[in-house]
Write an enzyme that holds these catalytic residues in place. Structure first.
Site, PDB file in Angstrom:
ATOM      1  CB  CYS A  24      -0.898   0.005   1.225  1.00 27.67           C
ATOM      2  SG  CYS A  24      -1.891  -1.480   1.322  1.00 27.67           S
ATOM      3  CB  CYS A 261      -4.665   5.445  23.342  1.00 25.25           C
ATOM      4  SG  CYS A 261      -4.168   5.122  21.644  1.00 25.25           S
ATOM      5  CG  ASP A 283       0.723   0.370  15.924  1.00 21.61           C
ATOM      6  OD1 ASP A 283       1.655  -0.269  15.441  1.00 21.61           O
ATOM      7  OD2 ASP A 283      -0.395   0.488  15.392  1.00 21.61           O
ATOM      8  CB  CYS A 326      -8.907  24.313  22.453  1.00 22.92           C
ATOM      9  SG  CYS A 326     -10.123  23.536  21.398  1.00 22.92           S
ATOM     10  CB  CYS A 353      -5.898  21.260  15.264  1.00 25.15           C
ATOM     11  SG  CYS A 353      -6.618  22.597  16.193  1.00 25.15           S
TER      12      CYS A 353
END
Ligand code: SF4
Ligand code: SF4
Length: 421
Positions: A24, A261, A283, A326, A353
């Site tokens: 890929c 997470c 990961d 924010c 964001c």
């Protein structure tokens, strides 16, 4: 056993390292073979497999789960997974054990499907949508598209009764087609969907994002459209499809720690075991700096609670100034730290964001209403059969049988991990 702060209840395993039978164009993990130069082929040995499972059963919580990933984990062959399940049964008699397999589907056949069904594996199948979208980047090594093979494998798995989630990468091309992708997944019975926005550093110019990465504004539009499609399919105020990001955000809206997470305040709540037993922080950070040890010399619970892993976890909570101001911080938590560093032009702010701001502006009211309804429902006696589960981090928390399952499957707890109680 000492009282460890972080509990061991899940690990990610890469039994075939970065090896893959596809090519890929947006894959970030293939280049990891440079980390393991000793051999061209990477396979976990039986000794490492045995030791890893032994440790998870010894140090793990009552409910433990293994996430088998890659590269492509099915390259190990079915016999490797049969051995893994045997070891789990031998050493984990008193545990509830969950297994998830993330696969590109190419090697799946009837025997695999039978095995995955028999042992209740939850399969995450990489499928980017209809043919023109999937084949845009998900190619075989000979350059041919993989779509028709993967769709056949999806049908085989579903017909065999295996639980399958669609794992869909959102890139610069696919981002234009939220409706087509969503309706396609539904049409073949993939009602559980996880969308992964793509941002990688451009290998040609490390100062910018690779061209296949998705821009924040485009991804924001994608999320908003997807949210509307998801809501349109509600029956009696209940979702009929599951979108992992929305399910996880919903946890934050009802005040429960989310299973994803990226939406937590800190990282470092799980570890990754590579094929050679090396253990890493995450990961996305299988890098020398974040190597915690090796399973044949060190133990998993110590590595999970190590200073290095603590240091890694804290990176996320050092949020940029813009996040501090924010109004969406309590739901977003600044996103994944990988997405703060892949495109240097983001200057430490999350690449997505703008997308998150667009999404929360769009969905906030409806999510709040859903959260209020859910809380009311929880107060009813028939919905109030709650049990306690041990969280990944320090605390214990209540989960109702009708809550979304904390494993992130998108199902109700009673139909997922709660089946074991
Ligand atoms: S870096 Fe991203 S994927 Fe890794 S633990 Fe942190 S939030 Fe999760
Ligand atoms: S929306 Fe943007 S500024 Fe707000 S918390 Fe998330 S990443 Fe930070």
């Amino acid at each position: 056993m000492p009282n460890y702060n972080k509990k061991l209840n899940s690990i990610l395993v890469k039994p075939a390292g970065p090896d893959c039978n596809m090519a890929c164009k947006y894959c970030f993990y293939l280049e990891k073979s440079e980390l393991f130069p000793d051999s061209r082929i990477h396979r976990m040995s039986e000794d490492i497999l045995k030791e890893m499972i032994k440790q998870v059963m010894h140090y793990g919580e009552q409910q433990v789960s293994f996430g088998w990933q890659g590269g492509e984990p099915t390259l190990m062959g079915l016999s490797f997974f049969e051995k893994a399940v045997n070891f789990m049964q031998e050493s984990g008699k008193s545990k509830s054990i969950g297994n998830g397999l993330q696969t590109n589907g190419i090697l799946i056949n009837k025997n695999w499907a039978k095995f995955l069904k028999k042992y209740n594996f939850l399969v995450g199948l990489s499928l980017d949508g209809p043919e023109h979208i999937h084949n845009h980047y998900r190619t075989m090594k000979n350059g041919k598209g993989s779509w028709s093979i993967v769709v056949d494998k999806a049908k085989l798995l579903l017909d065999s009764g295996v639980e399958v989630n669609a794992l869909t990468v959102v890139n610069d091309y696919s981002v234009q087609f939220p409706e087509e992708i969503y309706e396609f997944h539904k049409s073949i019975g993939l009602n559980y969907m996880q969308f992964i926005p793509c941002v990688e550093t451009d290998p040609e110019n490390p100062n910018r994002a690779a061209p296949f990465s998705v821009s924040s504004v485009d991804y924001g539009r994608f999320l908003c459209k997807l949210f509307d499609l998801w809501q349109k399919d509600f029956i009696d105020n209940t979702p009929t499809t599951s979108i992992r990001y929305f399910d996880s955000v919903f946890y934050n809206y009802v005040g429960l720690p989310p299973p994803q997470c990226t939406l937590l305040k800190e990282c470092g709540i799980y570890v990754v075991v590579e094929h050679n037993g090396d253990v890493y922080s995450c990961d996305f950070f299988v890098e020398p700096e974040w190597k915690l040890g090796n399973i044949m010399k060190d133990n998993l619970i110590d590595m999970l609670n190590s200073e290095s892993q603590g240091k890694f976890g804290k990176i996320k909570s050092a949020i940029p100034e813009e996040c501090k101001q924010c109004k969406w911080l309590k739901y977003c938590q600044g996103g994944c730290i990988k997405d703060r560093i892949r495109d240097p032009s983001d200057k430490g702010l999350n690449h997505f964001c703008q997308a998150y701001k667009m999404f929360f502006e769009h969905a906030d009211e409806k999510l709040k209403k859903m959260a209020d309804d859910w809380k009311l429902q929880q107060a009813l006696p028939e919905f109030n059969q709650q049990i306690y589960i041990q969280e990944n981090q320090e605390n214990t928390r209540k989960i109702g049988r009708n809550d979304p399952c904390p494993c992130g499957s998108g199902k109700k707890y009673k139909y997922c991990c709660g089946r074991f109680n």
